[in-house]
Enzyme design. Sequence first.
Site, PDB file in Angstrom:
ATOM      1  N   ARG A 283       0.847  -1.218   0.000  1.00 32.88           N
ATOM      2  CA  ARG A 283       0.000   0.000   0.000  1.00 32.88           C
ATOM      3  C   ARG A 283       0.875   1.258   0.000  1.00 32.88           C
ATOM      4  NH1 ARG A 283      -2.950  -3.742  -0.567  1.00 32.88           N
ATOM      5  NH2 ARG A 283      -5.031  -4.024   0.296  1.00 32.88           N
TER       6      ARG A 283
ATOM      7  N   SER B  38     -10.379  -0.683   3.509  1.00 36.42           N
ATOM      8  CA  SER B  38      -9.629  -0.876   4.757  1.00 36.42           C
ATOM      9  C   SER B  38      -9.135   0.482   5.244  1.00 36.42           C
ATOM     10  CB  SER B  38      -8.407  -1.761   4.527  1.00 36.42           C
ATOM     11  OG  SER B  38      -8.786  -3.016   4.043  1.00 36.42           O
TER      12      SER B  38
ATOM     13  N   GLU C 115      -4.653   3.953   6.068  1.00 42.38           N
ATOM     14  CA  GLU C 115      -4.446   3.860   4.605  1.00 42.38           C
ATOM     15  C   GLU C 115      -4.853   5.155   3.911  1.00 42.38           C
ATOM     16  OE1 GLU C 115      -6.119   1.049   1.923  1.00 42.38           O
ATOM     17  OE2 GLU C 115      -5.286  -0.667   2.960  1.00 42.38           O
TER      18      GLU C 115
HETATM   19  N1  EPU Z   1     -10.793 -10.369  10.943  1.00 42.30           N
HETATM   20  C1  EPU Z   1     -11.433 -10.416  12.139  1.00 42.30           C
HETATM   21  N2  EPU Z   1     -12.344  -9.442  12.449  1.00 42.30           N
HETATM   22  C2  EPU Z   1     -12.616  -8.433  11.589  1.00 42.30           C
HETATM   23  C3  EPU Z   1     -11.961  -8.367  10.366  1.00 42.30           C
HETATM   24  C4  EPU Z   1     -11.027  -9.351  10.052  1.00 42.30           C
HETATM   25  O1  EPU Z   1     -11.215 -11.311  12.948  1.00 42.30           O
HETATM   26  O2  EPU Z   1     -13.447  -7.595  11.934  1.00 42.30           O
HETATM   27  C5  EPU Z   1      -9.846 -11.417  10.561  1.00 42.30           C
HETATM   28  C6  EPU Z   1     -10.460 -12.300   9.463  1.00 42.30           C
HETATM   29  O3  EPU Z   1     -11.246 -13.323   9.983  1.00 42.30           O
HETATM   30  C7  EPU Z   1      -9.226 -12.811   8.757  1.00 42.30           C
HETATM   31  C8  EPU Z   1      -8.224 -11.702   8.942  1.00 42.30           C
HETATM   32  O4  EPU Z   1      -8.707 -10.860   9.979  1.00 42.30           O
HETATM   33  O5  EPU Z   1      -8.747 -13.973   9.411  1.00 42.30           O
HETATM   34  C9  EPU Z   1      -7.990 -10.909   7.676  1.00 42.30           C
HETATM   35  O6  EPU Z   1      -9.223 -10.386   7.186  1.00 42.30           O
HETATM   36  P1  EPU Z   1      -9.557 -10.359   5.616  1.00 42.30           P
HETATM   37  O7  EPU Z   1      -9.278 -11.670   5.010  1.00 42.30           O
HETATM   38  O8  EPU Z   1     -10.916  -9.778   5.460  1.00 42.30           O
HETATM   39  O9  EPU Z   1      -8.477  -9.376   4.999  1.00 42.30           O
HETATM   40  P2  EPU Z   1      -7.892  -8.033   5.570  1.00 42.30           P
HETATM   41  O10 EPU Z   1      -6.524  -8.263   6.072  1.00 42.30           O
HETATM   42  O11 EPU Z   1      -8.882  -7.420   6.486  1.00 42.30           O
HETATM   43  C10 EPU Z   1      -6.750  -7.277   3.327  1.00 42.30           C
HETATM   44  C11 EPU Z   1      -6.675  -5.974   2.571  1.00 42.30           C
HETATM   45  C12 EPU Z   1      -7.939  -5.779   1.753  1.00 42.30           C
HETATM   46  C13 EPU Z   1      -8.049  -6.928   0.777  1.00 42.30           C
HETATM   47  C14 EPU Z   1      -8.089  -8.250   1.561  1.00 42.30           C
HETATM   48  C15 EPU Z   1      -8.038  -9.439   0.645  1.00 42.30           C
HETATM   49  C16 EPU Z   1      -5.299  -4.456   3.848  1.00 42.30           C
HETATM   50  C17 EPU Z   1      -5.250  -3.286   4.780  1.00 42.30           C
HETATM   51  N3  EPU Z   1      -6.516  -4.883   3.503  1.00 42.30           N
HETATM   52  O12 EPU Z   1      -7.836  -7.147   4.227  1.00 42.30           O
HETATM   53  O13 EPU Z   1      -7.787  -4.564   1.014  1.00 42.30           O
HETATM   54  O14 EPU Z   1      -9.216  -6.811  -0.007  1.00 42.30           O
HETATM   55  O15 EPU Z   1      -6.939  -8.348   2.431  1.00 42.30           O
HETATM   56  O16 EPU Z   1      -6.778  -9.541   0.068  1.00 42.30           O
HETATM   57  O17 EPU Z   1      -4.243  -4.948   3.449  1.00 42.30           O
HETATM   58  C18 EPU Z   1      -8.219  -2.240   1.083  1.00 42.30           C
HETATM   59  O18 EPU Z   1      -7.012  -2.063   1.110  1.00 42.30           O
HETATM   60  O19 EPU Z   1      -9.036  -1.270   1.079  1.00 42.30           O
HETATM   61  C19 EPU Z   1      -8.745  -3.593   1.110  1.00 42.30           C
HETATM   62  C20 EPU Z   1     -10.061  -3.845   1.216  1.00 42.30           C
END
Ligand code: EPU
Length: 346
Positions: free
Chosen positions: A164, A246, A342
């Site tokens: 990012r 995010s 972000e």
């Molecule tokens: N989780 C929780 N509680 C929550 C949210 C997440 O326990 O409220 C846990 C989920 O269960 C999972 C882990 O956290 O085990 C990661 O969550 P998720 O798979 O939804 O991905 P993320 O890390 O929250 C990142 C990117 C997203 C991207 C997804 C898929 C960042 C900051 N965010 O999200 O990007 O779509 O992975 O690759 O790196 C964005 O940048 O705007 C964005 C949406």
Amino acid sequence: MIVESNAALQPYNTFGIVAKARTLLRVRGAADVHAVLAHPDYRDEPKFILGGGSNIVLTGDVKALVLKVEVTGRRVLEDGPRSTVIEFGAGENWHDAVTWTLDQGFGGLENLALIPGTVGAAPVQNIGAYGIELQDRFESLDAVDLMTGREFTLDATQCAFGYRDSVFKHSPARDSDFGLAGRALILRVRVRLPKPWKPVLGYVDLQRKLAESGVQTPSARQIYDWVCAIRSAKLPDPRVIGNAGSFFKNPTVTQEQCQDIIARDPNIVHYPMPDGTVKLAAGWLIDACGWKGKSVGQAGVYEKQALVLVNRGGATGGEVVTLARAIQTSVYERFGIRLEPEPVVV
Ligand code: EPU
């Protein structure tokens, strides 16, 4: 060059925050930028580059000249045996661009479907999702320097992509000569899609879709549909609920720090990185602090994904920033980790 005074910015930021631009100029090509830089009223004014407004929090009216990038165009530049190069105008909608490449029969961007914003904003924060980052498909971009009017082209190395992050997020004053923040207006972006196309299915949510479907060899279109379904299920549609995706980056810590946290919170979601550090899920950290569904004024934490802050209707940028700070404080107090936002606060 199209100029508007006191232009409403609410339609141009995905958070849907109400704010105005004193002067908004629509940039349809390099000629418009040259006209701005030659204009006695505009050339010395501070300028603010607005893409799809999907990564900003507006905390008031914008006094700087708002340059809204509306450069259009989609074309296949090169279709060789090993790859296809496609060029887009920076003002094209990112998701529509992804859909168009698939309609033309070119896979490679499907994991990045449904990311809000414009093509020109994609390299700024090196958008990424489901195992692919823009840098994996990036070829080059054309931009114009708002200080000198010079047009230039950058390849991936020159963009200095990180998680990012890119050269466009760093300001030269802070980081010696490195950085083009606020200075480079991106006009066109080129992507290179490798041939033969190979699916990227490592991400756990996609593995689940694959297992559920029983499909052995999914097509790019099939993966696109899965990514759209996964995102729609856990991320709010900005056309319905204002948000900027995010709100925080996933932080990285050392193995020792991670072990320390695991000793106290064995369920913490963490991913070992190739460089020996460990990436933590910021959404999990925020969720663990009990923030899901909480609000400050009309700014709230999305019920289905704690990493996303939402506008429950009429939120101000100030409320979003106050909520974000409160979240940062509680995550720091409980885990000793500083979450980095972000979006850019304007
Ligand atoms: N989780 C929780 N509680 C929550 C949210 C997440 O326990 O409220 C846990 C989920 O269960 C999972 C882990 O956290 O085990 C990661 O969550 P998720 O798979 O939804 O991905 P993320 O890390 O929250 C990142 C990117 C997203 C991207 C997804 C898929 C960042 C900051 N965010 O999200 O990007 O779509 O992975 O690759 O790196 C964005 O940048 O705007 C964005 C949406």
